[in-house]
Each structure stands twice: as C-alpha cells, then as structure tokens.
Design a protein around this motif. Structure first.
Motif, mmCIF file in Angstrom:
data_model
loop_
_atom_site.group_PDB
_atom_site.id
_atom_site.type_symbol
_atom_site.label_atom_id
_atom_site.label_comp_id
_atom_site.label_asym_id
_atom_site.label_seq_id
_atom_site.Cartn_x
_atom_site.Cartn_y
_atom_site.Cartn_z
ATOM 1 N N ILE A 218 4.522 2.151 12.620
ATOM 2 C CA ILE A 218 3.651 1.138 13.218
ATOM 3 C C ILE A 218 2.769 0.567 12.111
ATOM 4 C CG2 ILE A 218 1.894 0.709 14.985
ATOM 5 C CD1 ILE A 218 2.742 3.421 16.220
ATOM 6 N N PRO A 219 2.655 -0.739 12.001
ATOM 7 C CA PRO A 219 1.812 -1.318 10.935
ATOM 8 C C PRO A 219 0.325 -1.145 11.235
ATOM 9 C CG PRO A 219 2.778 -3.053 12.261
ATOM 10 C CD PRO A 219 3.354 -1.776 12.777
ATOM 11 N N PHE A 220 -0.162 0.071 11.137
ATOM 12 C CA PHE A 220 -1.572 0.337 11.393
ATOM 13 C C PHE A 220 -2.430 -0.158 10.245
ATOM 14 C CE2 PHE A 220 -0.600 3.935 14.449
ATOM 15 C CZ PHE A 220 -1.265 3.340 15.510
ATOM 16 N N ILE A 221 -3.605 -0.666 10.596
ATOM 17 C CA ILE A 221 -4.612 -0.987 9.584
ATOM 18 C C ILE A 221 -5.939 -0.469 10.121
ATOM 19 C CG2 ILE A 221 -5.898 -2.832 8.441
ATOM 20 C CD1 ILE A 221 -3.225 -4.465 8.837
ATOM 21 N N LEU A 222 -6.668 0.182 9.266
ATOM 22 C CA LEU A 222 -7.922 0.771 9.706
ATOM 23 C C LEU A 222 -9.085 -0.042 9.144
ATOM 24 C CD1 LEU A 222 -9.124 3.281 11.169
ATOM 25 C CD2 LEU A 222 -9.168 4.400 8.938
ATOM 26 N N LEU A 223 -10.037 -0.388 10.007
ATOM 27 C CA LEU A 223 -11.254 -1.044 9.534
ATOM 28 C C LEU A 223 -12.427 -0.135 9.878
ATOM 29 C CD1 LEU A 223 -10.805 -4.760 10.652
ATOM 30 C CD2 LEU A 223 -10.388 -3.773 8.404
ATOM 31 N N LEU A 224 -13.251 0.138 8.897
ATOM 32 C CA LEU A 224 -14.382 1.022 9.145
ATOM 33 C C LEU A 224 -15.685 0.283 8.875
ATOM 34 C CD1 LEU A 224 -12.978 4.157 7.303
ATOM 35 C CD2 LEU A 224 -13.109 3.840 9.765
ATOM 36 N N GLY A 225 -16.536 0.230 9.866
ATOM 37 C CA GLY A 225 -17.858 -0.379 9.682
ATOM 38 C C GLY A 225 -18.815 0.658 9.136
ATOM 39 N N ILE A 226 -19.414 0.367 8.017
ATOM 40 C CA ILE A 226 -20.309 1.341 7.389
ATOM 41 C C ILE A 226 -21.689 0.718 7.238
ATOM 42 C CG2 ILE A 226 -20.742 2.703 5.324
ATOM 43 C CD1 ILE A 226 -17.712 2.769 4.955
ATOM 44 N N ALA A 227 -22.660 1.366 7.856
ATOM 45 C CA ALA A 227 -24.008 0.801 7.819
ATOM 46 C C ALA A 227 -24.781 1.284 6.605
ATOM 47 C CB ALA A 227 -24.765 1.180 9.090
ATOM 48 N N TYR B 266 0.810 -1.218 0.000
ATOM 49 C CA TYR B 266 0.000 0.000 0.000
ATOM 50 C C TYR B 266 0.841 1.265 0.000
ATOM 51 C CZ TYR B 266 -3.929 -3.032 0.687
ATOM 52 O OH TYR B 266 -4.875 -3.995 0.502
ATOM 53 N N GLY B 267 2.130 1.084 -0.094
ATOM 54 C CA GLY B 267 2.992 2.253 -0.173
ATOM 55 C C GLY B 267 2.865 3.126 1.055
ATOM 56 N N GLU B 268 2.717 4.394 0.787
ATOM 57 C CA GLU B 268 2.656 5.358 1.869
ATOM 58 C C GLU B 268 1.290 5.376 2.546
ATOM 59 O OE1 GLU B 268 5.241 8.259 2.735
ATOM 60 O OE2 GLU B 268 5.944 6.186 2.571
ATOM 61 N N LYS B 269 0.306 4.835 1.830
ATOM 62 C CA LYS B 269 -1.066 5.021 2.288
ATOM 63 C C LYS B 269 -1.397 4.138 3.479
ATOM 64 C CE LYS B 269 -1.931 7.467 -1.476
ATOM 65 N NZ LYS B 269 -2.370 8.839 -1.534
ATOM 66 N N LEU B 270 -2.481 4.537 4.109
ATOM 67 C CA LEU B 270 -2.965 3.768 5.264
ATOM 68 C C LEU B 270 -3.899 2.667 4.771
ATOM 69 C CD1 LEU B 270 -3.309 3.560 8.379
ATOM 70 C CD2 LEU B 270 -5.185 5.171 8.161
ATOM 71 N N PRO B 271 -3.555 1.407 5.006
ATOM 72 C CA PRO B 271 -4.428 0.323 4.543
ATOM 73 C C PRO B 271 -5.783 0.381 5.274
ATOM 74 C CG PRO B 271 -2.324 -0.517 5.364
ATOM 75 C CD PRO B 271 -2.393 0.922 5.729
ATOM 76 N N THR B 272 -6.839 0.392 4.497
ATOM 77 C CA THR B 272 -8.158 0.579 5.093
ATOM 78 C C THR B 272 -9.126 -0.458 4.547
ATOM 79 O OG1 THR B 272 -7.745 2.931 5.101
ATOM 80 C CG2 THR B 272 -9.998 2.249 5.483
ATOM 81 N N GLY B 273 -9.905 -1.057 5.400
ATOM 82 C CA GLY B 273 -10.952 -1.971 4.964
ATOM 83 C C GLY B 273 -12.303 -1.376 5.281
ATOM 84 N N LEU B 274 -13.120 -1.206 4.257
ATOM 85 C CA LEU B 274 -14.484 -0.716 4.495
ATOM 86 C C LEU B 274 -15.394 -1.922 4.616
ATOM 87 C CD1 LEU B 274 -14.721 2.166 1.874
ATOM 88 C CD2 LEU B 274 -13.934 2.261 4.237
ATOM 89 N N ILE B 275 -15.991 -2.082 5.754
ATOM 90 C CA ILE B 275 -16.874 -3.224 5.956
ATOM 91 C C ILE B 275 -18.308 -2.738 5.875
ATOM 92 C CG2 ILE B 275 -17.484 -5.099 7.495
ATOM 93 C CD1 ILE B 275 -14.711 -4.801 8.707
ATOM 94 N N LEU B 276 -18.996 -3.139 4.818
ATOM 95 C CA LEU B 276 -20.384 -2.692 4.652
ATOM 96 C C LEU B 276 -21.281 -3.627 5.457
ATOM 97 C CD1 LEU B 276 -20.207 -1.833 0.880
ATOM 98 C CD2 LEU B 276 -20.131 -0.293 2.840
#
Lengths: 533, 723
Positions: B258-267, B125-135
């Motif tokens: 820090i190997p941050f990963i963001l998960l976002l719950g989207i309703a 993911y390079g410089e970006k913050l890995p993000t998972g959108l959970i619908l």
C-alpha cells in the motif's frame, strides 16, 4: 512608631467605646500596621487578658465572640458610628496595635519576658476599657446561662472555650499573606463536638420559600440591567461569537427569559441543564439531532462518540445550508457532569459550528481551567459579567443530590458514612456480579422491612437495630441460590465491607448483625435500582 | 417579577431534565402564534419558510441585526438599518481580505507537502516509509485548521489520494487507530451506498477480515490505482508513543503493498520527536521536514491587510490595539483570535456609536447629507474633536467657527472634508509605515524581524514614534550605511509608490555614478560611519574620525551630501506622516479606541468578580444598607446571607468548624437579637439555619470550600481571595 507610642492620650470616655471590630478595620486600613501579618485584635484581646480572669469568668462563652461580632453590625447601622469610629483613632487603637506588635514579637521570638513600661500602659488602657464594656455583657450572659436549660448548647461552650485558648487566628483576609497565615496549621479552628440540629429537607425548603430575599428590589433591578443586554447578546451570537456568562448568582432565569424571546422569534432552542447529575454529552448530541431532524428521526450514529459528533456536524452542515441555526443554551457549563475534557472538547466542536449558537453560564471560580487554548478558540466566547445575586437553588440541590442532601442540611454531620453515599453504592453494585447484587438486595429489602415495621421517617439512618442476622442472611442466600457455602457468602460480603456498604457488629448473644448504613430514603432508591437493573 | 412565575411554571419538571428542546408556552407565543409548530417540530422547513415570509419584512430586518435605536431614540429606523449595513459591508470587506491572506499563509507549506506526497514513490524511498515532519509551532489552536487544509489540498485539489487525520484522542490503542484509518480511507470515497459493506465488518468479523485489517486498504488500493494513502498525525507529542511505534511498524510492513505516507505534526522540535521514538523505529522512516510560517509573520500580514491598509476605513485606536496585541503576545498567539477581536471592535463601534453611520457614506456626499439628522449633528458637536476643531478655527476664521456651531449644512460639509482628511491620513500612514518597514528591513534586518509592525502601530498613532529608539536607530544606521547598502535602500524605496520615488531613483543613479568613479575598493562611506573598532575611548574615536574625514575622497564627500539630504528628507517625511491621530476632526469615528468592552469580553476576571460580589455586595446591588461603610465596609447584617458567610469564611483558617461558622453567622445576621437565648424550636432561628445551609451550599457550589474528610463537621478552605 516609637514617638507615637509615647504620647498615648488618656483613655477615652467609656461611652465612646468603639467596637472591637471597627478597630480591626482601622488597623487593616492603616498602612504598615503589623496586623497584616498576624492575628485578629479580637483574639489578641483574649490573649492579652490575664488567663485566670478568662477562666474565672466562665460565662465568657461563644456568646462573647458573638457580641464582638455583633458590635459591628449595631454600630454600622447608626449614621454617627462613623464619626465615632474616626474620633476614636486614639489611645485605644494604639494600645491594641502595641499589643499586637507584642504578640508578634512573642510569636517570632517566643520570648516570655515581662511587659515593658509602654506595653504596660497600653495593657492598662485596654483592660480598663474592656472591663467596662464586657462586664455588663457577661452579667447578662450569666443570667441567661442559668435560665437556659443545659442541652445541646453545652458541648458547644466547652468547645468554644478551648478555641479561645488557641493562638490568634488572622486578620488578613486577602492575598498570599492570608494563605500562609491561615494554612499555618497551628490555629486548630475548633474541637467542638457541638453540631447543628438537623433540618429535614422539607422544613429546609419550606423555610427558604417562606423567606423573601433581603434585597428583592435591588436584585430585580440588577436583573433588569442584564436584560437590557439581550439585543446585544443576540447580535453577538448572530456574528459567530458564543456567549459565556459568569459572576455570582444563578443565571438560570436570565437565560431562560432570553431563550423565551429567541424562541418567540422562531429559532430552535436546545436547553441543557448542566447541573443535572446524570447528564452525558451523548444526550446533548442526541437532543441536537432531534432538534435538527424532528422527533422520531430514526437516525443512529455510531457507538463511538467521535463518530457521533461527526455525524451531528454533518447534519448541521445541511441544516445551515437551509439558513437555519440552533440556539444551544447550557446552564452551568462547568457543572460536574460536563467537567471532563472530552465533554468540553465535544461541546466546543459543536459550538464552533456556524449553525450552533451557544449561550452558557459558568459558576465555579475555577471554571476557566476547563479549557485549553484550542478548545477556547473553538468556543470563541465573549464573556459577560452577569452577577445576579439570585440563589442557586436548583443548581445546589442538584449538586447536593449526588452527595445526599441531608449531608448539607445537617451541615455534613449525618452522613459521614453517607458520604460514600447511595450514589457510590450504585456504582459499586453495577460492577458486581448478579449474585452479589441479589445478596445486597436481600439485605436491603429485609432491613427496609424492619424499618417499615418500626415506622421510621424517611431520612432516618439504617442502624444496627434494623440489621439482619448473619445466619438469616445466609439462609436466605441459600434459598435463592446466591451462595452455596459460607465461604462464598463471606467473599461476597467482603466486597461490601470494603466499600463500606455494610456494617456489622456482634450483638449481645454473640450473633453477628449486618446492616446497610444508609438512610431509609436512600435504601429505597438503591433497592429500586437493583430491581430495575 | 411576573415573568418569573411564568417561567417557573413552564419549566416545571423540565428544570430537572438534563436536556430538552425548549417549547415556548402559548403565552409567550401569543404575538406570533403560528410559529409554535415550527419550533416544536423543526422537521417542517416548508412551513417555517412560509412563516418567515409572512412576517413583516421590516420586522425581520430588525430582528436580524438587533441594532438598538441610539441618540435617545431620535435615530430613525432607516439610519439604524444603514448603520447595520455599513457594518456588514465594511466588515465583510475586511473579512474577505483577511481570509485571502490567511489562505495564503499556509500556501507554501501546503504546496511543499502536497508535492512531497505526490512525488513519493517506492523507487524514491526504497524500503523506507516516506515521512513528512511538519513543524507546526506551538499554537495548537491552529493545527486543526492546518491539517484540514492539508487534507483538502491532497484529497480534493491535487487528488493524490486519501488522507486519514489522527489526533491523540484516537491513540488509545492500535486497533482503534487502524479502524479509524481504514474508515477514513475507504468510507468517504465509497459514499453512502457502500457503507453497508464497511459497516458489516464493523459489527464483528466479516467473512474473512477483521475491521482493523490493513488489507482492507489494500483492496481499496486495487480499486483506486495510483492513489496514495496518507496517514497524518496532528499532535504527535500527545500521541501515545507505544501506539505510534506499533503504527509505524505496521505501516512499514505494508508499505510495499500500500503506498502509505506518514505525516507527523510536531509542535516542539525535531530533536524532541527523535528522542521520543526508539532508533529502530526512526530507521524505518525517511522523508523531509516542512516548516510552517511563524506566527509573527502571518500575524503581520493579516494586520497590514486588515488594519493598516487604506481599504479598511475603521482603524484600531492605540489603546485598544495595545490591549489586543498584548493579549496576542502573552496569551493567545493565534491569528484567528486576532481577527475575532478586530471583528468585535467593528461590532461594538457600529452597534453603539450612532455616528458610525458616517463610515457607510464617506464617498457619497448626498446620501451622507441625507442620513445625518439634526440629532446626529448635535452629537457631532459634542465630540471632543469638534471642540478642538472649533477652538483652532476661532483665531483665524471666527465666522467659520460660528457657522460650524450654528449651521448644520456647514457642519455636514465639514464632516465630509474631515472624512476625506481621515482617509488621507490613513493612507499616508499606511504608506509611511510601509516605507519605514522597508527601510528598517534594509538597514537593520535584525530589528525589523524582531519587532513586528503591529507593535509599532500604537506608538505611531500617538505621534511619539519619531522619538522612540526604534525610529532613531533606523535613521542613524541609515546615515552610517555604506554606499552599497544605501544604494540597495534607495532602489528598494524607489520601488514603493510614494512622492519621493523619483527623487530616490535620481539619488540612486547619482550614487551609482559616484561608486563607479571610485577607485578604492569597499564602496563609499559617510562621515557618520566609524569603521568597526575595539578602541572605544572618546579620544581615539575622535582621532579616527579625523583621520577618516581627511581620508575621504571627493566622491565620498558627494556621497555624504546625498546621504545627508536623503536622510533629512526621510526624517521630515516620517515626522510629517507620524502625527498623532487625535489631531484629526472626527477621529472618534474613524478610529475605534474603547478599551473597556474588549478587556471585559475577551479577558474576563470571573473569579475576582465573584469575590467582589460576595465581599462587597453593595457594589452590585447599589443599595444604601450595604454601602454605608464605603471602601472597607466589612460585614453587615443587611448583606445577602451568602455574602456574610463568604466574609466570615475569608477570616477563617484553612480548616473551618461548621459550628463556629454558624455561631458567627448567626450573630452577624441577627444583630441585636443574637443575645437572646436561642430557642431550639424557634422558627426564626430555624429559618436562619436554613439560610446558613443554603449559603454554605452555594459557596461549595462555587468552589470555595468542601467538606473535610479528615475531621467531622469541618470545612476545608479552597480559595483565598486575591490569590
């Protein structure tokens, strides 16, 4: 409709006069009657009567209305009243209906043209009747009015008379129609200045205690029906459901007795009295912890309430592994103290834990609005109708405490100023500086002193008579290093004025007098609070 | 009420105490005096254990289930116990299977998310913050569970690292959010021992760092190489956007350390999420989206497993099923609450129906015979379905009908065969439903996905499903199907275990042969199939049909025959299987169909019930005095004071003068005596006044009114009846 109106039979015999209220009922029950959309016949009657007659018959006072209402009860008592009622679905009723329709028409079109023939006839029929029945009443009235001393009643009458002139109130008592009718705002209910004579809390409670319930046996029977469900409740609780009771009447005794049975079988029970004013969710969590660990457990959770619940839930996990559970009884889960969404969310988390069996009662008609779908899922309630008809004595006294019980006892008259209330004062004080507190303390203490000297009762309001002169207050303030200048004093007082914690007036000599507008009892508790805090 | 006085005494000052641990009085404990200690000091588990042990085991058992003795107390103890055990066993079985299904429900999503977390790396993911959108879909009640599952999966199963789940409640400010993340990431791993180290900075500032300094996590990462740090936000919509933006920028700044990963719950939907954040923030994110299984799908799976499956002995009847599914559709939309409703059905059935004990012994003839007492037999004879059975037996075997009525032994054998019959019906039903769904999914997938099985269920049970449009449509479309589709259908159906699977396979091979022999492109057609045409007049249709018929080849004709016969077979099969369940003897026991406890317990009407109690107290009190008037009795002086006041309140306008209310109240309550001039000091008058105040307070407590702030001495009406 037209045809019906034409064949109005002659007026029935005077002795068969049905009550006006019973007519009201007939009208409401009859389909397509216009009464659904407009005022009570009772009122219409007033409206339809020639206004001079109304004014001339001065004793036609509140009492008149009372008689009207009364008819119903006296009628209703007799077994034959029904027959009479039915038999009289006749001219009288129709004439009333006609008049109602008229009045509606007038309402809608605001037409002032005279009665047509039909209406005239109806009017005559009604008037004949009415004169016969109401004259004797008004005679009695007059006699009584003379004999009674003119006192507090007098303003009441004046008020009533005014009310009678206002447009008709409504007969519909249900549904949206009622809402629109009753909120139309033109029916100013009353401009009476009459108030009810106040009752002291002592008398209030004494009288209520003395008086037994009207339906003692029926209420007991009702309770016994609910008690028969105890086993079922226990079963539901044991299967992971939580129970919520609803319905009119205090469910306190019912639940306490259930819990007594539970406790007798060895389960741990935590009782939460939701109606008690100062309850916090933290207390509940602490109590659950105590129930799990026993007294003096010495366990401390974080300051953050979310951390706290996590800790408690972990504790409960261990507790559950031991095969044990806690029965959590919450009286009035919808009471003011628990009405925040945070409190409910935390309670729900607690209730969702397998080691917690929640049984709760709710009273407010809007209780269901407390919960969103996720809290509700956590609560996993089964609902039971537990209408008990037992008076909410404890619950209301606790609820009234926060607003000052006198408020209720006197029907909300004594404490318009008291409404902001002693409780509010405590909050305001809590947010003020120490100096402000001290100043208020001086004021209250001095005022209490002079009240004491006069030997006034507990629920007597503080008034100008017991106030403190501005200069005196300033002097005392200086002595205690509360204020160094008048400016400082004024700033401090400004805050009190804003919150209506003090009142002031210039007396005859032109010196300013300041006092706290609360009852002696309240002042004492405020003083206590300041001293302790 | 003797108990009352005891209660009041023992509650004493406690009733004003906010909360306390209930300690039974010695009085209440006389029967089991030993227990007192266990209750007051629950810290003594050993002593409590002893107490439980010392108790009579039998008593313990009854206490545990609390099942009542039914059949007018004729049921013996063992049967009650058997009933409880039958409940326990059957429900446990259903619960286990349901849980298995539920565990599977999110499996796909979990797998995908976990893989995403595992694979994400700076290189990717390079410089970006890995993000998972959970619908996650709109059912917020399920979100907590889903995120818990994600947590366990990543943290404990796949061991990718730590997960910090945040909810909108934590979003008050950035500091709190960071603190929580740090706490969740570091604390759990280190356990109790290292708690001090973490607690210390919480108290204020540690030697070098604030307790919300992300570098704490960096330190932690040094100790745990290879671990990822997942920050999951459960309800992104409700999370304070400003805080979210700040959080993202901070995570982004640290992502190379820090190997941050963001998960976002989207309703809601991705679009709405994007609109909420500034573009500059969105540009920092890169990742993937994950869909969670739709509610209808998971619901259908659970339904098939828990209700339809032949393993579930007790089935829902059509009425209660309608009730439950309607509630699901309109209100709850949560699988969990369906399971709870189902559980409640089991509970009610076994709790209140004495005959439910039969369900416990369907495979065990001897025990069944033993457990059924004379009282049971009598109860069976009172069932409506028994009446049907006897009436249908009389014309053919009168002696047998007499036997059923007189001999318990023959009744018991009838029960046994009936229970077999019921089970057969159920499994046939399950099979047929399954077959039908398959058919529907092949011929009209659109409809199949629109209408879930559980909505067809009640129609099927009533036996009227074969007349419904859904059924007729499916059959018609089958008739029209082209050979390719039909072949697919036959092959699908042949795979299912049913009596026709071989004949389907046979037809399939025939069709295949025909298709192979066909020269024209486009497959075989039937006479029912009209090619798509916009000319829809009857005449033109007929003309085309004729053309079509004449244009049909011999293969087409053969194919036509196969289709017709297959469809006929299917139709007959469905008509046979989808018979009303009420025809069955003992259907009352194998189908739970009581509407009332469910509707009252899960969809209560608290407000109407209070309103009813107050406007027609006679309904509840059952007294003669208040019931006199019947339906619209109106106000009676004999009613409870609160009820009188409430009815006067109903008649009042929105703003009520207290004095007016009082005068009306006085008149109604006093009746005749109201005419007498009120005496100020009259005790009776005062008492009535006290009652008035109390009633007023009660109405206020219930939420019907409040004191007006604008006008002295007035009340504001807050609720209108029936509104």
């Amino acid at each position: 409709m037209k045809r019906k109106r034409e064949d109005i039979p002659p007026a029935p015999a005077p002795n068969a006069t049905p009550s006006r209220r019973s007519r009201v009922k007939d009208l409401t029950s009859a389909p397509n009657t216009p009464s659904r959309t407009n005022g009570t016949p009772r009122k219409v009657a007033f409206l339809a009567e020639p206004s001079e007659a109304e004014l001339g018959r001065s004793p036609r006072t509140p009492r008149q209305k009372q008689v009207d209402l009364n008819d119903d009860t006296t009628d209703g008592g007799g077994a034959d009243s029904l027959i009479v009622r039915n038999a009289n679905r006749s001219a009288k009723r129709k004439s009333v209906r006609n008049m109602i329709q008229r009045s509606i028409r007038e309402d809608l079109l605001d037409e002032e043209d005279g009665f047509d023939d039909e209406d005239n006839l109806a009017q005559r029929i009604f008037d004949d009747e009415d004169a016969g029945s109401s004259e004797s009443d008004s005679d009695e009235e007059r006699a009584k009015a003379v004999s009674s001393t003119p006192g507090k009643k007098a303003p009441g009458r004046r008020g009533r008379k005014k009310k009678e002139k206002t447009p008709p109130p409504v007969v519909t008592v249900e549904g949206p129609t009622a809402y629109f009718e009753q909120s139309r705002g033109r029916g100013k209910p009353s401009s009476t200045t009459a108030t009810l004579p106040p009752l002291s809390p002592k008398t209030y409670f004494r009288l209520l205690e003395k008086h037994g319930d009207k339906h003692g046996t029926d209420i007991e029977h009702l309770a016994s029906l609910h008690k028969a469900n105890y086993d079922q409740w226990a079963f539901e609780l044991s299967q992971g459901f939580n129970i919520l009771l609803y319905g009119y009447g205090s469910k306190r005794n019912l639940l306490m007795e259930y819990v007594k049975k539970e406790a007798a079988m060895g389960s741990t029970v935590v009782v939460v009295n939701g109606y008690v004013g100062g309850l916090t969710i933290r207390e509940i969590l602490n109590m659950v912890t105590t129930a799990v660990l026993g007294m003096n457990h010495g366990v401390r959770f974080g300051v953050n309430i979310n951390e706290m619940i996590e800790g408690v839930l972990q504790l409960l996990d261990e507790y559950k592994d031991g095969g044990k559970f806690i029965t959590l009884l919450v009286h009035s889960i919808d009471a003011a103290a628990l009405r925040t969404s945070q409190a409910q969310a935390l309670l729900a988390q607690l209730a969702a834990h397998p080691a917690v069996r929640l049984i709760a009662s709710s009273d407010n008609i809007l209780a269901a609005m407390l919960w969103d779908s996720s809290t509700l899922t956590l609560f996993n309630f089964v609902f039971h109708d537990a209408t008990t008809f037992i008076h909410y004595d404890l619950e209301i006294s606790a609820a009234d405490e926060s607003e000052g019980i006198v408020d209720v006892i006197t029907g909300g008259t004594a404490g318009r100023s008291g409404k902001s209330g002693a409780k509010g004062v405590k909050y305001v004080l809590a947010s003020l500086t120490g100096n402000a507190k001290s100043l208020y303390r001086i004021l209250v203490a001095t005022q209490l002193g002079s009240m004491e000297d006069e030997g006034v009762g507990k629920d007597k309001m503080g008034t100008e008579a017991y106030g403190v002169a501005y200069r005196t207050l300033y002097q005392k303030g200086l002595e205690e290093f509360i204020c160094s200048s008048e400016l400082v004093l004024k700033t401090l007082l400004k805050e009190f004025y804003d919150h209506r914690m003090v009142m002031s007036r210039k007396d005859l000599q032109g010196s300013e007098v300041i006092w706290a507008p609360f009852r002696k009892e309240e002042l004492e508790s405020i003083l206590e609070d300041i001293m302790l805090g | 009420m003797d108990n009352d006085s005891v209660l009041n005494d023992e509650a004493g000052s406690l009733e004003h105490q906010a909360c306390y641990i209930y300690t039974p009085t010695s009085d209440a404990l006389q029967s089991t005096p030993k227990k007192r200690k266990a209750v007051s000091t629950s810290r003594t588990p050993t002593s409590k254990r002893e107490k439980v042990d010392s108790q009579n085991c039998d008593g313990d058992e009854t206490r545990k289930h609390g099942f009542p003795t039914l059949l007018r107390d004729l049921e013996d103890k063992d049967t009650v116990k058997a009933r409880y055990h039958a409940f326990d066993r059957l429900w446990r079985d259903v619960e286990r299977r349901t849980n298995d299904v539920l565990a599977q429900v999110n499996e796909e999503t979990l797998e995908a998310v976990s893989t995403f977390v595992g694979e994400s790396s700076p290189e990717r993911y390079g410089e970006k913050l890995p993000t998972g959108l959970i619908l996650t879909g709109p059912n917020i009640a399920a979100h907590g569970i889903l995120f818990e599952q994600i947590n366990t999966r990543i943290q404990n199963v796949d061991r990718h690292g730590r997960v910090a789940i945040l909810t909108s409640k934590d979003s008050s400010n950035l500091k709190n959010v960071l603190k929580k993340v740090i706490r969740l990431v570091t604390e759990i791993q280190s356990g109790e021992d290292e708690e001090d180290e973490i607690l210390e900075p919480q108290g204020g500032r540690s030697t070098s760092r604030y307790n919300y300094d992300p570098e704490i996590i960096q330190d932690w990462c040094l100790n745990h190489p290879g671990s990822k740090v997942v920050v999951a936000i459960q309800d992104t919509e409700a999370f304070d956007p400003a805080v979210l933006v700040e959080l993202i920028s901070i995570l982004y700044q640290y992502v190379h350390k820090i190997p941050f990963i963001l998960l976002l719950g989207i309703a809601t939907s991705e679009e709405i999420f994007y609109e909420k954040l500034p573009h500059s923030t969105i540009r920092l994110l890169r990742g993937d989206r994950f869909d969670v299984q739709r509610f209808e799908e998971s619901m259908e799976q659970v339904f098939e497993e828990a209700v339809l499956s032949s393993q579930s002995l007790l089935k829902l009847g059509p009425r209660v099923a309608d009730l439950i599914f309607e509630r699901q559709k309109d209100h709850t939309r949560s699988v969990g609450s369906f399971v709870m409703a189902l559980k409640y059905a089991y509970m009610t059935h076994f709790y209140a129906n004495a005959l439910s004990v039969i369900l416990g012994f369907v495979d065990d003839e001897q025990s069944l015979n033993k457990v059924l007492s004379d009282a049971h037999c009598e109860a069976i004879r009172n069932l409506p379905s028994f009446k049907n059975l006897v009436e249908s037996t009389i014309p053919t075997f009168p002696w047998r009908a007499r036997d059923l009525l007189t001999s318990n032994t023959s009744l018991k054998s009838a029960v046994l065969s009936a229970s077999k019959e019921c089970q057969r019906y159920s499994s046939n039903l399950a099979e047929a439903v399954n077959l039908f769904r398959k058919l529907q999914s092949v011929v009209s997938p659109q409809q199949a996905s629109e209408i879930p099985t559980y909505e067809l269920y009640s129609r099927i049970l009533w036996g009227e499903f074969t007349t419904r449009p859904a059924f007729r449509d499916a059959i018609l479309t089958t008739k029209k199907a082209g050979s390719e589709k039909f072949l697919l259908l036959l092959n699908t159906l042949a795979e299912l275990p049913s009596e026709f699977s071989s004949s389907f396979a046979e037809s399939a091979s025939k069709v295949e042969a025909l298709q192979a022999g066909k020269t024209k492109k486009g497959g075989l057609i039937t006479e029912f199939a009209l090619p798509d045409s916009h000319r829809t007049t009857v005449k033109s249709g007929r003309v085309r049909l004729d053309e079509l018929k004449s244009g049909m080849t011999s293969q087409d004709n053969d194919y036509n025959k196969i289709v017709t016969s297959t469809v006929q077979t299917l139709e007959n099969y469905f008509k046979e299987r989808f018979k009303p369940y009420t025809n069955l003897f003992l259907h009352e026991i194998f189908f739970y169909d009581l509407k009332s406890p469910h509707s009252q317990v899960f969809a209560p009407k608290p407000r109407p019930s209070i309103e009813r109690a107050l406007s027609r107290p006679g309904d509840y009190l059952g007294c003669d005095c208040c019931n006199a008037g019947g339906e619209d009795a109106g106000i009676e002086g004999s009613q409870p004071y609160s009820a009188i006041l409430y009815q006067l309140y109903l008649e009042s306008p929105a703003l009520i003068g207290i004095y007016d209310l009082w005068s009306a109240f006085r008149v109604v309550s006093l009746g005749d005596k109201a005419d007498e001039e009120a005496d100020e000091d009259d005790e009776e008058e005062k008492e009535l006044q006290a009652q008035f105040y109390r009633a007023l307070s009660e109405l206020r407590y219930l939420g019907f009114l409040k004191y007006s702030k604008k006008k002295t001495d007035h009340l504001v009406k807050l609720a209108w009846k029936g509104l």
